[in-house]
Design a protein around this motif. Sequence first.
Motif, PDB file in Angstrom:
ATOM      1  N   LEU A  99      39.233  25.992  42.510  1.00  0.00           N
ATOM      2  CA  LEU A  99      39.494  27.009  41.247  1.00  0.00           C
ATOM      3  C   LEU A  99      38.574  28.032  41.457  1.00  0.00           C
ATOM      4  N   ILE A 100      39.244  29.226  41.615  1.00  0.00           N
ATOM      5  CA  ILE A 100      38.584  30.541  41.740  1.00  0.00           C
ATOM      6  C   ILE A 100      38.719  31.643  40.593  1.00  0.00           C
ATOM      7  N   SER A 101      37.619  32.440  40.452  1.00  0.00           N
ATOM      8  CA  SER A 101      37.715  33.417  39.547  1.00  0.00           C
ATOM      9  C   SER A 101      37.649  34.611  40.541  1.00  0.00           C
ATOM     10  N   THR A 102      38.548  35.565  40.343  1.00  0.00           N
ATOM     11  CA  THR A 102      38.686  36.904  41.462  1.00  0.00           C
ATOM     12  C   THR A 102      38.725  38.028  40.302  1.00  0.00           C
ATOM     13  N   GLN A 103      37.756  39.116  40.733  1.00  0.00           N
ATOM     14  CA  GLN A 103      37.992  40.449  39.951  1.00  0.00           C
ATOM     15  C   GLN A 103      38.191  41.553  40.765  1.00  0.00           C
ATOM     16  N   TYR A 104      39.034  42.436  40.382  1.00  0.00           N
ATOM     17  CA  TYR A 104      39.020  43.649  41.224  1.00  0.00           C
ATOM     18  C   TYR A 104      38.926  44.731  40.344  1.00  0.00           C
ATOM     19  N   TYR A 105      38.288  45.850  41.190  1.00  0.00           N
ATOM     20  CA  TYR A 105      38.148  47.249  40.394  1.00  0.00           C
ATOM     21  C   TYR A 105      39.344  47.956  40.116  1.00  0.00           C
ATOM     22  N   SER A 106      39.246  48.687  39.137  1.00  0.00           N
ATOM     23  CA  SER A 106      40.119  49.638  38.954  1.00  0.00           C
ATOM     24  C   SER A 106      39.933  51.061  39.864  1.00  0.00           C
ATOM     25  N   PRO A 107      41.094  51.353  40.531  1.00  0.00           N
ATOM     26  CA  PRO A 107      41.023  52.611  41.310  1.00  0.00           C
ATOM     27  C   PRO A 107      40.730  53.930  40.707  1.00  0.00           C
ATOM     28  N   THR A 108      40.957  53.751  39.291  1.00  0.00           N
ATOM     29  CA  THR A 108      40.678  55.087  38.654  1.00  0.00           C
ATOM     30  C   THR A 108      39.932  54.677  37.343  1.00  0.00           C
ATOM     31  N   ASN A 109      39.391  55.624  36.533  1.00  0.00           N
ATOM     32  CA  ASN A 109      38.831  55.368  35.291  1.00  0.00           C
ATOM     33  C   ASN A 109      39.948  55.393  34.259  1.00  0.00           C
ATOM     34  N   LEU A 110      41.025  55.362  34.423  1.00  0.00           N
ATOM     35  CA  LEU A 110      42.084  55.559  33.434  1.00  0.00           C
ATOM     36  C   LEU A 110      42.855  54.373  32.953  1.00  0.00           C
ATOM     37  N   ALA A 111      42.364  53.306  33.663  1.00  0.00           N
ATOM     38  CA  ALA A 111      42.958  52.008  33.520  1.00  0.00           C
ATOM     39  C   ALA A 111      41.742  50.781  33.586  1.00  0.00           C
ATOM     40  N   SER A 112      41.978  49.789  32.768  1.00  0.00           N
ATOM     41  CA  SER A 112      41.120  48.498  32.907  1.00  0.00           C
ATOM     42  C   SER A 112      41.250  47.871  34.425  1.00  0.00           C
ATOM     43  N   ALA A 113      39.996  47.293  34.753  1.00  0.00           N
ATOM     44  CA  ALA A 113      40.178  46.439  35.762  1.00  0.00           C
ATOM     45  C   ALA A 113      40.999  44.978  35.580  1.00  0.00           C
ATOM     46  N   ARG A 114      41.434  44.404  36.648  1.00  0.00           N
ATOM     47  CA  ARG A 114      42.131  43.231  36.742  1.00  0.00           C
ATOM     48  C   ARG A 114      41.267  42.172  37.036  1.00  0.00           C
ATOM     49  N   ASP A 115      41.511  40.989  36.538  1.00  0.00           N
ATOM     50  CA  ASP A 115      40.982  39.691  37.104  1.00  0.00           C
ATOM     51  C   ASP A 115      41.843  38.574  37.058  1.00  0.00           C
ATOM     52  N   PHE A 116      41.439  37.357  37.795  1.00  0.00           N
ATOM     53  CA  PHE A 116      42.742  36.465  37.798  1.00  0.00           C
ATOM     54  C   PHE A 116      41.853  35.175  38.173  1.00  0.00           C
ATOM     55  N   TRP A 117      42.733  34.128  37.457  1.00  0.00           N
ATOM     56  CA  TRP A 117      42.008  32.543  37.495  1.00  0.00           C
ATOM     57  C   TRP A 117      43.070  31.928  38.219  1.00  0.00           C
ATOM     58  N   VAL A 186      49.172  49.851  31.339  1.00  0.00           N
ATOM     59  CA  VAL A 186      48.422  51.156  32.150  1.00  0.00           C
ATOM     60  C   VAL A 186      49.134  52.353  31.530  1.00  0.00           C
ATOM     61  N   PRO A 187      48.265  53.315  31.649  1.00  0.00           N
ATOM     62  CA  PRO A 187      49.019  54.677  31.062  1.00  0.00           C
ATOM     63  C   PRO A 187      50.145  55.150  32.139  1.00  0.00           C
ATOM     64  N   GLU A 188      51.142  55.720  31.448  1.00  0.00           N
ATOM     65  CA  GLU A 188      52.304  55.679  32.500  1.00  0.00           C
ATOM     66  C   GLU A 188      52.189  56.892  33.467  1.00  0.00           C
ATOM     67  N   LEU A 189      50.791  57.669  33.425  1.00  0.00           N
ATOM     68  CA  LEU A 189      50.602  58.664  34.471  1.00  0.00           C
ATOM     69  C   LEU A 189      50.578  57.774  35.887  1.00  0.00           C
ATOM     70  N   ILE A 190      49.650  56.743  35.791  1.00  0.00           N
ATOM     71  CA  ILE A 190      49.335  55.868  36.973  1.00  0.00           C
ATOM     72  C   ILE A 190      49.904  54.686  36.976  1.00  0.00           C
ATOM     73  N   ARG A 191      51.030  54.331  36.415  1.00  0.00           N
ATOM     74  CA  ARG A 191      51.886  53.257  36.266  1.00  0.00           C
ATOM     75  C   ARG A 191      52.373  52.857  37.700  1.00  0.00           C
ATOM     76  N   PRO A 192      52.810  54.029  38.417  1.00  0.00           N
ATOM     77  CA  PRO A 192      53.385  53.532  39.741  1.00  0.00           C
ATOM     78  C   PRO A 192      52.462  52.910  40.591  1.00  0.00           C
ATOM     79  N   LEU A 193      50.971  52.898  40.548  1.00  0.00           N
ATOM     80  CA  LEU A 193      50.191  52.222  41.318  1.00  0.00           C
ATOM     81  C   LEU A 193      50.076  50.783  41.214  1.00  0.00           C
ATOM     82  N   TYR A 194      50.689  50.214  39.903  1.00  0.00           N
ATOM     83  CA  TYR A 194      50.507  48.978  39.390  1.00  0.00           C
ATOM     84  C   TYR A 194      52.221  48.272  39.532  1.00  0.00           C
ATOM     85  N   GLU A 195      53.171  49.108  40.220  1.00  0.00           N
ATOM     86  CA  GLU A 195      54.374  48.860  40.034  1.00  0.00           C
ATOM     87  C   GLU A 195      54.984  48.971  41.538  1.00  0.00           C
TER      88      GLU A 195
END
Length: 676
Positions: A99-117, A186-195
């Motif tokens: 069972l693993i907890s993983t955290q990722y940085y956000s590449p910008t200061n415009l969106a929250s970082a992501r984590d996974f369980w 995520v703000p629409e401006l940077i949404r392509p980075l998450y899609e």
Amino acid sequence: MSLLSQAEEIKEGFLSKAVGNAIKWTQVPGLKLHNQGSDGTFYVSCDCIGVAARAHVTMPFDLVEINEVLKDRPSWSRLCRKMSVINTYLTSCGNTIELISTQYYSPTNLASARDFWTLRYTSVLDDGSIVVCEGSVCGSHVAPCPPTAIEFIRGEKLASGYIICPNEEGSTIYMVEHFDMEASSVPELIRPLYESPELVAKQMILAALHYIEHMANEKSGKLKQASCEDPVSMRFISQRLSRDFNEAVNGFREDGWTLLNVDTSHDLMLSVKTIKSSGANPNDYNVLCIRSAILLHNVFPADMTRALKEHLSAWVYKFSGCDSSDPCSEAVSFASKSNSVHNLVESTDLLGYTSSDEALEATRFKYNPDCMPNVSSGDLYHLMLINGMEDTGFGACSELICAPYEKSMFIQSFVLSFGFRVIMLGSSPESGTSTDLTPKVESNKRKALTSSTPPPSLLVLAFEFPFQGDIPEGLVVMARQYIQSVISSAKDLALEVMMSGERPEKSAKKDIPETAVVNPNASFADNLATLLCLSYNSIKIQKRSLVGLYPLDINYTGSFLELVQHLPHAILCVSFSSIPVPLYANDQAMTMLEATEDTLQMVEMERILGFFDDYHTLRSVVPVVLYLGYCNLRKGVGLTLDDNIFSYKKGVVWQVQHYDGSIHCLAMAFQDWKHM
């Protein structure tokens, strides 16, 4: 549901994607491995929940070593902040559940970082193949509660993983990465980075495989090193620089950052934290961090990063808001301590390469005593990490990260890093298209990349100001003014980059003789030769450093095709597309490549540029050609269709343009070539 049942379900789902048809895949030809012994094919999802990518690769490495690297995600993923194995269970058949907890940085200061369980399931097949699959944990009374992460948005990892199969050449790997990144938050401006599934392929799969290749080259001593620093030390420094910059961009409260306020007038975010020093003589200090993001148009990331690096004084030393007597100036460890910034002498030493597309340099800014007799301060030293200079695809990202350090101390003594990240958002400002790689969007993306208007890019910057005790009076004002000056300089550089890539004015066409007009009734080859000569001479008039090819003269009165066909140089034209296809070759090029009209389109650009030398690859040449209109090539070697080696002393690549200024194709000329 028990953990074992969930593990088997994740494994079944992963196998159906890796070797089955659970997802419809589209091949991405622009992604490739670097080592000659490695070969792979990469795919992205067309229509599925979330975004997914797949790879089928063969590498000449041991499967156990590959498995160790792939499991250690923070070692190869710069965006992975932390990966913790919370619990480990052994099944009755000897398999392992984690069972693993993983955290990722956000590449910008415009969106929250992501984590996974997630649950990770490792098993070994009868033929010795290793299967490692992973997916988000569903509700279960057996599994412990997931760790809380207030500053993160919980994403979902759908069945993913890899199979490593042994073979005579090393190992065959099937990899799948499948995420739901909660793009709606995520703000629409940077949404392509998450899609974008292509970004998953680049950041999650290709990054891991490149790291495996790098580690293998590191062990074999094949790395390009330029200093006495060992490769392990170089890798440690680059990872630390990258991590410190990501921490500055994200500003987690968990790391001690406290948000002071947001300067809405200039979109500046200000945070402060205390850094605890360890050792016999601890020396705690505080840090003020200012981060921001600005949108740039008509600028490719690699071009912008190159401009920032080549014009350091334009943004590092331009600010003169404080003088050397001001105590606040001590906080600007990367700023000049004098207003006479033009009297600094800059020298840069390449320390080495920490990956195929990442260089580490040490820069010395030396005061000129003849021009600055009243300045007694010592020289300034910076570490500089430059990467992504060959990245030209969707979501291209390049970085310039710096850190001041004391020359008298070991090079790893730096504490704070600062710099820039430039990310291409992947769609034109006017288009509202999705970034999934459907045929329609692929067409839109190719149209954007081949037009004179590249997609918008986001410039992310973060600067840190150290100080002792309480915040000195005026420090926040000074730091804000400094960052505003940096942003102003960056915008000026972006404008220069954009202007330098503009097409020649239409008025320049008045001098074109009537004999050079493209004839709609002429053959494709005739018109191509005309455009080739016109484009070359248009660039040659503006750029004196262009390699001379004569007699490509627009005043020539005969047939341009006949002129090009019988030149003593090898001339090759290729389409300007994600997969360049040869369109034309003159007699010399046909002989050099050992090709005929029937086999010319079988020529692959990797055999001509970059086959024996990583310095000049098509991926590294294209950004320069887009920027300057041409790119000179130093002497090099290539491979013919019959696998024979040819060499050339120098060459040039340039844009072949239509009359409307759009890029028709790329032309290449090789001088003094010969078979070896």
